[in-house]
Design a protein around this motif. Structure first.
Motif, PDB file in Angstrom:
ATOM      1  N   VAL A 162      -0.766  37.349 -11.524  1.00 35.97           N
ATOM      2  CA  VAL A 162      -0.362  36.189 -12.297  1.00 35.97           C
ATOM      3  C   VAL A 162      -0.558  36.462 -13.781  1.00 35.97           C
ATOM      4  O   VAL A 162      -1.585  36.967 -14.200  1.00 35.97           O
ATOM      5  CB  VAL A 162      -1.190  34.956 -11.868  1.00 35.97           C
ATOM      6  N   SER A 163       0.439  36.091 -14.553  1.00 37.08           N
ATOM      7  CA  SER A 163       0.335  36.207 -15.996  1.00 37.08           C
ATOM      8  C   SER A 163      -0.862  35.394 -16.481  1.00 37.08           C
ATOM      9  O   SER A 163      -1.117  34.299 -16.000  1.00 37.08           O
ATOM     10  CB  SER A 163       1.621  35.687 -16.633  1.00 37.08           C
ATOM     11  N   ASP A 164      -1.616  35.936 -17.419  1.00 34.25           N
ATOM     12  CA  ASP A 164      -2.807  35.265 -17.939  1.00 34.25           C
ATOM     13  C   ASP A 164      -2.520  33.847 -18.405  1.00 34.25           C
ATOM     14  O   ASP A 164      -3.349  32.963 -18.269  1.00 34.25           O
ATOM     15  CB  ASP A 164      -3.396  36.052 -19.112  1.00 34.25           C
TER      16      ASP A 164
ATOM     17  N   ASP B 172       9.424  26.255  -1.285  1.00 33.43           N
ATOM     18  CA  ASP B 172       9.707  26.457  -2.706  1.00 33.43           C
ATOM     19  C   ASP B 172       8.763  27.542  -3.194  1.00 33.43           C
ATOM     20  O   ASP B 172       7.591  27.289  -3.476  1.00 33.43           O
ATOM     21  CB  ASP B 172       9.495  25.150  -3.469  1.00 33.43           C
ATOM     22  N   LEU B 173       9.270  28.778  -3.266  1.00 32.26           N
ATOM     23  CA  LEU B 173       8.452  29.912  -3.707  1.00 32.26           C
ATOM     24  C   LEU B 173       8.439  29.975  -5.218  1.00 32.26           C
ATOM     25  O   LEU B 173       9.493  29.965  -5.853  1.00 32.26           O
ATOM     26  CB  LEU B 173       8.993  31.224  -3.130  1.00 32.26           C
TER      27      LEU B 173
ATOM     28  N   GLU C 101       2.783  29.082  -4.778  1.00 28.75           N
ATOM     29  CA  GLU C 101       2.661  29.463  -6.193  1.00 28.75           C
ATOM     30  C   GLU C 101       1.446  30.376  -6.358  1.00 28.75           C
ATOM     31  O   GLU C 101       0.367  30.056  -5.864  1.00 28.75           O
ATOM     32  CB  GLU C 101       2.492  28.195  -7.046  1.00 28.75           C
ATOM     33  N   PRO C 102       1.606  31.521  -7.048  1.00 29.24           N
ATOM     34  CA  PRO C 102       0.465  32.420  -7.221  1.00 29.24           C
ATOM     35  C   PRO C 102      -0.583  31.946  -8.236  1.00 29.24           C
ATOM     36  O   PRO C 102      -1.717  32.404  -8.202  1.00 29.24           O
ATOM     37  CB  PRO C 102       1.104  33.733  -7.665  1.00 29.24           C
ATOM     38  N   ALA C 103      -0.230  31.023  -9.109  1.00 28.80           N
ATOM     39  CA  ALA C 103      -1.163  30.587 -10.161  1.00 28.80           C
ATOM     40  C   ALA C 103      -1.857  29.286  -9.750  1.00 28.80           C
ATOM     41  O   ALA C 103      -1.239  28.217  -9.742  1.00 28.80           O
ATOM     42  CB  ALA C 103      -0.426  30.402 -11.488  1.00 28.80           C
ATOM     43  N   GLY C 104      -3.132  29.384  -9.427  1.00 29.47           N
ATOM     44  CA  GLY C 104      -3.902  28.226  -9.011  1.00 29.47           C
ATOM     45  C   GLY C 104      -3.847  27.047  -9.967  1.00 29.47           C
ATOM     46  O   GLY C 104      -3.662  25.905  -9.522  1.00 29.47           O
ATOM     47  N   PRO C 105      -3.989  27.257 -11.281  1.00 30.89           N
ATOM     48  CA  PRO C 105      -3.917  26.117 -12.212  1.00 30.89           C
ATOM     49  C   PRO C 105      -2.578  25.390 -12.188  1.00 30.89           C
ATOM     50  O   PRO C 105      -2.530  24.180 -12.381  1.00 30.89           O
ATOM     51  CB  PRO C 105      -4.185  26.757 -13.576  1.00 30.89           C
ATOM     52  N   MET C 106      -1.493  26.105 -11.915  1.00 34.99           N
ATOM     53  CA  MET C 106      -0.196  25.441 -11.800  1.00 34.99           C
ATOM     54  C   MET C 106      -0.218  24.512 -10.581  1.00 34.99           C
ATOM     55  O   MET C 106       0.291  23.387 -10.636  1.00 34.99           O
ATOM     56  CB  MET C 106       0.935  26.462 -11.669  1.00 34.99           C
ATOM     57  N   LEU C 107      -0.830  24.956  -9.492  1.00 37.20           N
ATOM     58  CA  LEU C 107      -0.946  24.108  -8.308  1.00 37.20           C
ATOM     59  C   LEU C 107      -1.863  22.921  -8.566  1.00 37.20           C
ATOM     60  O   LEU C 107      -1.630  21.829  -8.041  1.00 37.20           O
ATOM     61  CB  LEU C 107      -1.457  24.921  -7.115  1.00 37.20           C
ATOM     62  N   ASP C 108      -2.897  23.129  -9.375  1.00 39.62           N
ATOM     63  CA  ASP C 108      -3.780  22.009  -9.730  1.00 39.62           C
ATOM     64  C   ASP C 108      -2.986  20.892 -10.396  1.00 39.62           C
ATOM     65  O   ASP C 108      -3.186  19.711 -10.118  1.00 39.62           O
ATOM     66  CB  ASP C 108      -4.903  22.471 -10.662  1.00 39.62           C
ATOM     67  N   VAL C 109      -2.062  21.264 -11.275  1.00 40.89           N
ATOM     68  CA  VAL C 109      -1.208  20.284 -11.946  1.00 40.89           C
ATOM     69  C   VAL C 109      -0.254  19.657 -10.924  1.00 40.89           C
ATOM     70  O   VAL C 109      -0.059  18.446 -10.899  1.00 40.89           O
ATOM     71  CB  VAL C 109      -0.427  20.933 -13.114  1.00 40.89           C
TER      72      VAL C 109
ATOM     73  N   ALA D 264       2.948  14.436  -4.240  1.00 40.77           N
ATOM     74  CA  ALA D 264       2.246  15.702  -3.994  1.00 40.77           C
ATOM     75  C   ALA D 264       1.508  15.688  -2.665  1.00 40.77           C
ATOM     76  O   ALA D 264       1.340  16.740  -2.038  1.00 40.77           O
ATOM     77  CB  ALA D 264       1.272  15.997  -5.132  1.00 40.77           C
ATOM     78  N   ASP D 265       1.099  14.506  -2.232  1.00 45.45           N
ATOM     79  CA  ASP D 265       0.392  14.396  -0.959  1.00 45.45           C
ATOM     80  C   ASP D 265       1.303  14.674   0.234  1.00 45.45           C
ATOM     81  O   ASP D 265       0.835  14.885   1.346  1.00 45.45           O
ATOM     82  CB  ASP D 265      -0.252  13.012  -0.822  1.00 45.45           C
ATOM     83  N   LYS D 266       2.602  14.728   0.008  1.00 48.26           N
ATOM     84  CA  LYS D 266       3.565  15.010   1.070  1.00 48.26           C
ATOM     85  C   LYS D 266       3.931  16.493   1.124  1.00 48.26           C
ATOM     86  O   LYS D 266       4.765  16.906   1.928  1.00 48.26           O
ATOM     87  CB  LYS D 266       4.832  14.178   0.872  1.00 48.26           C
ATOM     88  N   VAL D 267       3.329  17.295   0.243  1.00 54.18           N
ATOM     89  CA  VAL D 267       3.651  18.721   0.132  1.00 54.18           C
ATOM     90  C   VAL D 267       2.495  19.550   0.677  1.00 54.18           C
ATOM     91  O   VAL D 267       1.326  19.243   0.426  1.00 54.18           O
ATOM     92  CB  VAL D 267       3.905  19.117  -1.346  1.00 54.18           C
ATOM     93  N   GLN D 268       2.833  20.597   1.407  1.00 53.38           N
ATOM     94  CA  GLN D 268       1.829  21.584   1.804  1.00 53.38           C
ATOM     95  C   GLN D 268       1.777  22.616   0.676  1.00 53.38           C
ATOM     96  O   GLN D 268       2.751  23.323   0.438  1.00 53.38           O
ATOM     97  CB  GLN D 268       2.220  22.257   3.124  1.00 53.38           C
ATOM     98  N   TRP D 269       0.665  22.693  -0.042  1.00 52.87           N
ATOM     99  CA  TRP D 269       0.512  23.595  -1.182  1.00 52.87           C
ATOM    100  C   TRP D 269      -0.214  24.857  -0.735  1.00 52.87           C
ATOM    101  O   TRP D 269      -1.240  24.779  -0.054  1.00 52.87           O
ATOM    102  CB  TRP D 269      -0.275  22.931  -2.303  1.00 52.87           C
ATOM    103  N   ILE D 270       0.315  26.012  -1.131  1.00 53.37           N
ATOM    104  CA  ILE D 270      -0.275  27.292  -0.759  1.00 53.37           C
ATOM    105  C   ILE D 270      -0.334  28.170  -2.010  1.00 53.37           C
ATOM    106  O   ILE D 270       0.678  28.359  -2.692  1.00 53.37           O
ATOM    107  CB  ILE D 270       0.552  28.000   0.331  1.00 53.37           C
ATOM    108  N   GLU D 271      -1.498  28.715  -2.291  1.00 56.06           N
ATOM    109  CA  GLU D 271      -1.631  29.643  -3.418  1.00 56.06           C
ATOM    110  C   GLU D 271      -1.316  31.050  -2.941  1.00 56.06           C
ATOM    111  O   GLU D 271      -1.897  31.536  -1.971  1.00 56.06           O
ATOM    112  CB  GLU D 271      -3.046  29.583  -3.994  1.00 56.06           C
TER     113      GLU D 271
END
Length: 169
Positions: free
Chosen positions: A5-7, A45-46, A68-76, A83-90
């Motif tokens: 992930v880009s810094d 959605d990759l 999404e590879p960037a954890g902070p993006m998933l935090d947002v 968002a509660d209807k989405v399965q989020w995967i880092e």
């Protein structure tokens, strides 16, 4: 997806500004139209980033998996409506194992993050294994011919974007 992930995306404060700098534009209507034509039930959605489109699609009733590879993006992303209807995967496409979908999307030129043939081949293989029979994969890319980077701000042509969710210094 290159999971290095880009810094810039590993910093939560920067991830929180992403939507102000990269709001859904004209491409939103394109994606919604194309997805509607295919009538999927489940969508992966990759490279979902902050989940702008992912959450919108979840709100329309699609079963969404945002990767999404960037954890902070998933935090947002996890703070958005629906968002509660989405399965989020880092992670990246290596997280497709065991997932099934009717459609895999890579929006906002995510496909261009696969720099090498081996990476692209691995993505296509993982996608094929995860797609239900009759499933589809949609992606876009930016045209380098237009050299859009020539209009990017420089130190002489700075631009200012106001973020409505400003954080304290």
């Amino acid at each position: 997806m290159n999971t290095k992930v880009s810094d810039q995306f590993t910093n939560l404060k920067l991830a929180e500004t992403y939507d102000s700098l990269n709001a859904l534009g004209e491409d939103r209507d394109f994606w919604l139209s194309e997805i509607e034509k295919l009538s999927p039930t489940t969508i992966i959605d990759l490279g979902c980033g902050t989940g702008l489109l992912t959450c919108e699609l979840a709100g329309k009733g699609y079963e969404m998996i945002g990767i999404e590879p960037a954890g902070p993006m998933l935090d947002v992303a996890r703070r958005k409506n629906f968002a509660d209807k989405v399965q989020w995967i880092e992670g990246g496409h290596e997280k497709f194992e065991g997932l099934k979908a009717d459609l895999i999307i890579l929006t906002s030129h995510v496909a261009q993050f696969f720099y090498e043939d081996a990476q692209w081949s691995a993505l296509l293989t993982a996608s094929y294994k995860s797609l239900n029979p009759g499933g589809h994969m949609l992606f876009d890319s930016r045209q380098h011919i237009e050299q859009s980077f020539k209009s990017w701000p420089t130190s002489e042509t700075r631009s200012r974007v106001e973020d409505p969710k400003r954080w304290p210094n």
